[in-house]
Design a protein around this motif. Structure first.
Motif, PDB file in Angstrom:
ATOM      1  N   VAL A 270       0.840  -1.212   0.000  1.00  0.00           N
ATOM      2  CA  VAL A 270       0.000   0.000   0.000  1.00  0.00           C
ATOM      3  C   VAL A 270       0.869   1.253   0.000  1.00  0.00           C
ATOM      4  CG1 VAL A 270      -2.030  -0.966   1.151  1.00  0.00           C
ATOM      5  CG2 VAL A 270      -0.084  -0.146   2.512  1.00  0.00           C
ATOM      6  N   GLU A 271       0.238   2.381  -0.329  1.00  0.00           N
ATOM      7  CA  GLU A 271       0.894   3.688  -0.262  1.00  0.00           C
ATOM      8  C   GLU A 271       1.135   4.047   1.196  1.00  0.00           C
ATOM      9  OE1 GLU A 271       1.887   6.414  -2.292  1.00  0.00           O
ATOM     10  OE2 GLU A 271       1.935   4.827  -3.808  1.00  0.00           O
ATOM     11  N   LEU A 272       2.324   4.519   1.490  1.00  0.00           N
ATOM     12  CA  LEU A 272       2.625   4.940   2.864  1.00  0.00           C
ATOM     13  C   LEU A 272       3.353   6.270   2.837  1.00  0.00           C
ATOM     14  CD1 LEU A 272       3.615   1.465   4.261  1.00  0.00           C
ATOM     15  CD2 LEU A 272       1.907   2.976   5.291  1.00  0.00           C
ATOM     16  N   PRO A 273       3.214   7.063   3.890  1.00  0.00           N
ATOM     17  CA  PRO A 273       3.830   8.399   3.904  1.00  0.00           C
ATOM     18  C   PRO A 273       5.342   8.364   4.145  1.00  0.00           C
ATOM     19  CG  PRO A 273       2.679   8.009   5.967  1.00  0.00           C
ATOM     20  CD  PRO A 273       2.401   6.829   5.096  1.00  0.00           C
ATOM     21  N   VAL A 274       5.862   7.173   4.510  1.00  0.00           N
ATOM     22  CA  VAL A 274       7.302   7.032   4.766  1.00  0.00           C
ATOM     23  C   VAL A 274       7.820   5.810   4.018  1.00  0.00           C
ATOM     24  CG1 VAL A 274       7.358   8.179   7.041  1.00  0.00           C
ATOM     25  CG2 VAL A 274       6.770   5.725   6.861  1.00  0.00           C
ATOM     26  N   PRO A 275       9.141   5.674   3.880  1.00  0.00           N
ATOM     27  CA  PRO A 275       9.685   4.471   3.234  1.00  0.00           C
ATOM     28  C   PRO A 275       9.184   3.201   3.916  1.00  0.00           C
ATOM     29  CG  PRO A 275      11.417   6.100   3.551  1.00  0.00           C
ATOM     30  CD  PRO A 275      10.199   6.633   4.237  1.00  0.00           C
ATOM     31  N   ALA A 276       8.943   2.172   3.119  1.00  0.00           N
ATOM     32  CA  ALA A 276       8.426   0.923   3.676  1.00  0.00           C
ATOM     33  C   ALA A 276       9.280  -0.253   3.239  1.00  0.00           C
ATOM     34  CB  ALA A 276       6.982   0.711   3.242  1.00  0.00           C
ATOM     35  N   LEU A 277       9.423  -1.213   4.164  1.00  0.00           N
ATOM     36  CA  LEU A 277       9.983  -2.503   3.796  1.00  0.00           C
ATOM     37  C   LEU A 277       8.825  -3.474   3.708  1.00  0.00           C
ATOM     38  CD1 LEU A 277      12.333  -4.587   3.439  1.00  0.00           C
ATOM     39  CD2 LEU A 277      12.182  -4.919   5.930  1.00  0.00           C
ATOM     40  N   ARG A 278       8.626  -4.031   2.512  1.00  0.00           N
ATOM     41  CA  ARG A 278       7.535  -5.003   2.350  1.00  0.00           C
ATOM     42  C   ARG A 278       8.122  -6.399   2.472  1.00  0.00           C
ATOM     43  NH1 ARG A 278       6.039  -0.707  -0.446  1.00  0.00           N
ATOM     44  NH2 ARG A 278       4.112   0.215   0.340  1.00  0.00           N
ATOM     45  N   THR A 279       7.637  -7.126   3.494  1.00  0.00           N
ATOM     46  CA  THR A 279       8.174  -8.469   3.727  1.00  0.00           C
ATOM     47  C   THR A 279       7.147  -9.269   4.515  1.00  0.00           C
ATOM     48  OG1 THR A 279      10.086  -9.724   4.541  1.00  0.00           O
ATOM     49  CG2 THR A 279       9.323  -7.899   5.913  1.00  0.00           C
ATOM     50  N   ASP A 280       7.366 -10.560   4.572  1.00  0.00           N
ATOM     51  CA  ASP A 280       6.504 -11.426   5.382  1.00  0.00           C
ATOM     52  C   ASP A 280       6.794 -11.124   6.852  1.00  0.00           C
ATOM     53  OD1 ASP A 280       5.131 -13.414   6.647  1.00  0.00           O
ATOM     54  OD2 ASP A 280       6.400 -15.058   5.914  1.00  0.00           O
ATOM     55  N   THR A 281       5.816 -10.619   7.595  1.00  0.00           N
ATOM     56  CA  THR A 281       6.045 -10.215   8.992  1.00  0.00           C
ATOM     57  C   THR A 281       5.560 -11.265   9.990  1.00  0.00           C
ATOM     58  OG1 THR A 281       3.996  -8.946   8.821  1.00  0.00           O
ATOM     59  CG2 THR A 281       6.069  -7.728   8.594  1.00  0.00           C
ATOM     60  N   LEU A 282       5.189 -12.445   9.494  1.00  0.00           N
ATOM     61  CA  LEU A 282       4.785 -13.523  10.398  1.00  0.00           C
ATOM     62  C   LEU A 282       6.004 -14.067  11.145  1.00  0.00           C
ATOM     63  CD1 LEU A 282       2.320 -15.305  11.254  1.00  0.00           C
ATOM     64  CD2 LEU A 282       3.061 -16.928   9.512  1.00  0.00           C
ATOM     65  N   MET A 283       5.879 -14.166  12.478  1.00  0.00           N
ATOM     66  CA  MET A 283       7.010 -14.666  13.291  1.00  0.00           C
ATOM     67  C   MET A 283       6.588 -15.949  13.991  1.00  0.00           C
ATOM     68  SD  MET A 283       8.572 -11.098  14.813  1.00  0.00           S
ATOM     69  CE  MET A 283       7.019 -10.480  15.463  1.00  0.00           C
ATOM     70  N   ALA A 284       6.358 -16.999  13.200  1.00  0.00           N
ATOM     71  CA  ALA A 284       5.766 -18.232  13.726  1.00  0.00           C
ATOM     72  C   ALA A 284       6.776 -19.083  14.494  1.00  0.00           C
ATOM     73  CB  ALA A 284       5.162 -19.051  12.578  1.00  0.00           C
ATOM     74  N   ASP A 285       8.060 -18.903  14.201  1.00  0.00           N
ATOM     75  CA  ASP A 285       9.078 -19.714  14.874  1.00  0.00           C
ATOM     76  C   ASP A 285      10.349 -18.894  15.027  1.00  0.00           C
ATOM     77  OD1 ASP A 285      10.083 -19.592  12.305  1.00  0.00           O
ATOM     78  OD2 ASP A 285       9.548 -21.662  11.823  1.00  0.00           O
ATOM     79  N   ALA A 286      11.359 -19.505  15.626  1.00  0.00           N
ATOM     80  CA  ALA A 286      12.600 -18.793  15.928  1.00  0.00           C
ATOM     81  C   ALA A 286      13.221 -18.224  14.659  1.00  0.00           C
ATOM     82  CB  ALA A 286      13.579 -19.728  16.631  1.00  0.00           C
ATOM     83  N   GLU A 287      13.174 -19.009  13.570  1.00  0.00           N
ATOM     84  CA  GLU A 287      13.751 -18.565  12.304  1.00  0.00           C
ATOM     85  C   GLU A 287      13.014 -17.330  11.789  1.00  0.00           C
ATOM     86  OE1 GLU A 287      14.742 -20.601   7.953  1.00  0.00           O
ATOM     87  OE2 GLU A 287      13.708 -21.766   9.516  1.00  0.00           O
ATOM     88  N   GLY A 288      11.681 -17.388  11.844  1.00  0.00           N
ATOM     89  CA  GLY A 288      10.875 -16.254  11.385  1.00  0.00           C
ATOM     90  C   GLY A 288      11.134 -15.011  12.218  1.00  0.00           C
ATOM     91  N   ARG A 289      11.255 -15.196  13.541  1.00  0.00           N
ATOM     92  CA  ARG A 289      11.494 -14.040  14.417  1.00  0.00           C
ATOM     93  C   ARG A 289      12.853 -13.397  14.102  1.00  0.00           C
ATOM     94  NH1 ARG A 289       8.680 -17.642  17.827  1.00  0.00           N
ATOM     95  NH2 ARG A 289      10.543 -18.659  18.669  1.00  0.00           N
ATOM     96  N   ALA A 290      13.871 -14.245  13.905  1.00  0.00           N
ATOM     97  CA  ALA A 290      15.207 -13.708  13.617  1.00  0.00           C
ATOM     98  C   ALA A 290      15.233 -13.040  12.245  1.00  0.00           C
ATOM     99  CB  ALA A 290      16.244 -14.825  13.709  1.00  0.00           C
ATOM    100  N   ARG A 291      14.515 -13.622  11.301  1.00  0.00           N
ATOM    101  CA  ARG A 291      14.481 -13.050   9.947  1.00  0.00           C
ATOM    102  C   ARG A 291      13.826 -11.672   9.943  1.00  0.00           C
ATOM    103  NH1 ARG A 291      10.701 -12.400   6.698  1.00  0.00           N
ATOM    104  NH2 ARG A 291       9.287 -13.820   7.767  1.00  0.00           N
ATOM    105  N   VAL A 292      12.647 -11.561  10.579  1.00  0.00           N
ATOM    106  CA  VAL A 292      11.958 -10.264  10.631  1.00  0.00           C
ATOM    107  C   VAL A 292      12.824  -9.244  11.373  1.00  0.00           C
ATOM    108  CG1 VAL A 292       9.919  -9.022  11.491  1.00  0.00           C
ATOM    109  CG2 VAL A 292       9.652 -11.301  10.464  1.00  0.00           C
ATOM    110  N   ALA A 293      13.476  -9.695  12.448  1.00  0.00           N
ATOM    111  CA  ALA A 293      14.327  -8.786  13.223  1.00  0.00           C
ATOM    112  C   ALA A 293      15.499  -8.298  12.366  1.00  0.00           C
ATOM    113  CB  ALA A 293      14.832  -9.484  14.480  1.00  0.00           C
ATOM    114  N   ARG A 294      16.144  -9.231  11.659  1.00  0.00           N
ATOM    115  CA  ARG A 294      17.308  -8.846  10.849  1.00  0.00           C
ATOM    116  C   ARG A 294      16.896  -7.912   9.721  1.00  0.00           C
ATOM    117  NH1 ARG A 294      22.248  -9.873  10.293  1.00  0.00           N
ATOM    118  NH2 ARG A 294      22.243 -11.556  11.836  1.00  0.00           N
ATOM    119  N   GLU A 295      15.806  -8.247   9.029  1.00  0.00           N
ATOM    120  CA  GLU A 295      15.340  -7.396   7.923  1.00  0.00           C
ATOM    121  C   GLU A 295      14.962  -6.003   8.437  1.00  0.00           C
ATOM    122  OE1 GLU A 295      13.580 -10.998   5.088  1.00  0.00           O
ATOM    123  OE2 GLU A 295      12.241  -9.426   5.821  1.00  0.00           O
TER     124      GLU A 295
END
Lengths: 305, 305
Positions: A270-295
């Motif tokens: 979607v349109e946003l007033p500031v820069p956006a990072l578009r990514t999968d934000t689901l943090m279902a497991d340790a890998e997902g949490r670390a990935r979202v955090a790193r990104e």
């Protein structure tokens, strides 16, 4: 804190999961500033649900039910029920030990900041969990003409809206702890976790001096949207966004933070007033949490350049 | 209370065992007046060791270890230890529930009398457990030049004498609850249980107005000696009798109570200043407890004729 801090503002589960992922990424540099407006005194204990949730996540001791300590028992609450008490706030035995010790510390004049540091050390937690303030702030929610203390609104009323009003009692007399001011001023990134922007992040930003400190910091402020695949995984975010006059989407989240924000992490295109990072934000497991955090951290650091 | 009360003054285990036996004999008419000078506040809980010991005995829920509730767990104390707390006063989880509820009641301005009544009802106890006073009284013991709060003397110092002094802090401002005055005045028998005469029964008798109420009552006052087969089964009675200038025998016990006493129950064949019932005072099981209680009551009632 060995390097420049990575500061995460956190309310409930979403913020705590991101904090846990960020621990893999930032290690000792992680500083979590947790909402304390949900704190509640029950049965002689001082319960700090959001800071403890973060600490239990960081210690890898969070129970599968989503709160409290893994393998905890509930003998004291069972005992209180046998005694005829209305046990509306459930607390495991070891969780109770944490909150009884805290009540004793606070009664002896210690700061919540010190009590949370002590807990982190006892649990061997890397990273640092700080309260948004050492002063008492309590969220109340108005629904159907009645003002509810926050925990009673969530538990007794099951978070049922529509929300007619929100108040953070005591906020005008609260101060940001010096440890938080120092971490924010020296941070390399300031991340608003995917928590309810009105009642989880809202109180943190409402502590006098907090917005100013974040705005004055050299590091960029990025928010991770709590809306995943169009919905919020936990908690009554939509009712509170509606009260705030915002839509249940990334633009609505961004609007609640306004000019504070330098970037948004979201799975919405979607349109946003500031820069956006578009990514999968689901943090279902340790890998997902670390990935979202790193990104999120990489995105924030790129904005800083 | 349906008939005239049988009042038992009780401190620790000996008094509680006699009270349990007396429950078989007197049923609903049993009124226990318990020592509250051993009360202690720990971890947000208000612990009343002697009244609770009696209640747990009357409810047939006393644990085999001699204190606390049967089958209780100790998760909260384990949790506090993990947090680095010095857990010198051990308390089971359900026991803690009792004491946390009590702390809340007292903080809300309720009387200890009401809190003990509520506990008795919740545990389905026949008979009545009353505190010697609703006002705060705390025993301190001086040994080797140092004043110890009573529980710390018993636990940290393991009750080690010689005892140099004893004080009941707050006793001069304490009052006998009206429920106790009423039971004493209307009693058919007043029994001083086989508890430590100095630190268990002593505080009860030291509440201003208590000795006068017992002396003015129509019923006889008989004491059951805590000395069985020349020894005391539990607790540091000898050190306290020595401090009081009394011998460790039935005459020594009788002397501590002085003119208050109309009779003594003892297994010793000795000269005494008041009528004595000589019998086996060991209360090793339910049968023994009921037998000693019945013989004591019959002896008291015979003195009343």
């Amino acid at each position: 804190v060995s390097g420049a801090p990575v500061v995460v503002l956190a309310g409930g589960t979403g913020g705590a999961k991101l904090a846990r992922g960020m621990l893999d990424v930032a290690g000792d540099d992680l500083v979590v500033v947790a909402n304390t407006a949900d704190d509640v005194e029950v049965h002689g204990a001082h319960v700090s649900p959001d800071p403890d949730l973060v600490t239990y996540w960081l210690a890898d001791r969070i129970d599968e039910r989503g709160w409290g300590l893994r393998d905890d028992t509930f003998a004291v609450m069972d005992g209180l029920r046998e005694l005829g008490e209305d046990v509306w706030f459930n607390l495991g035995d070891r969780d109770l030990a944490v909150c009884l010790q805290r009540a004793e510390r606070l009664a002896a004049g210690r700061r919540l900041t010190d009590s949370l540091r002590e807990l982190g050390r006892a649990f061997g937690v890397r990273g640092h969990v700080l309260p948004m303030t050492d002063d008492p702030v309590r969220t109340r929610v108005k629904a159907e003409g009645t003002w509810w203390p926050f925990q009673e609104f969530m538990i007794r009323r099951r978070g049922q809206g529509p929300v007619e009003d929100v108040a953070f009692d005591g906020i005008e007399h609260a101060a940001v702890p010096p440890e938080v001011l120092e971490a924010v001023a020296g941070a390399r990134a300031l991340v608003i976790g995917p928590s309810n922007p009105v009642i989880s992040i809202g109180p943190i930003l409402a502590v006098p001096g907090m917005r100013e400190a974040l705005a004055a910091a050299a590091a960029p402020v990025v928010a991770v949207s709590p809306i995943v695949d169009g919905a919020v995984l936990k908690g009554p975010t939509e009712a509170f966004l509606a009260w705030a006059g915002q839509t249940m989407d990334a633009p609505g989240i961004a609007a609640t933070y306004g000019s504070l924000l330098d970037g948004v992490v979201t799975d919405e295109d979607v349109e946003l007033p500031v820069p956006a990072l578009r990514t999968d934000t689901l943090m279902a497991d340790a890998e997902g949490r670390a990935r979202v955090a790193r990104e999120t951290l990489d995105f924030a650091l790129a904005l800083a350049r």
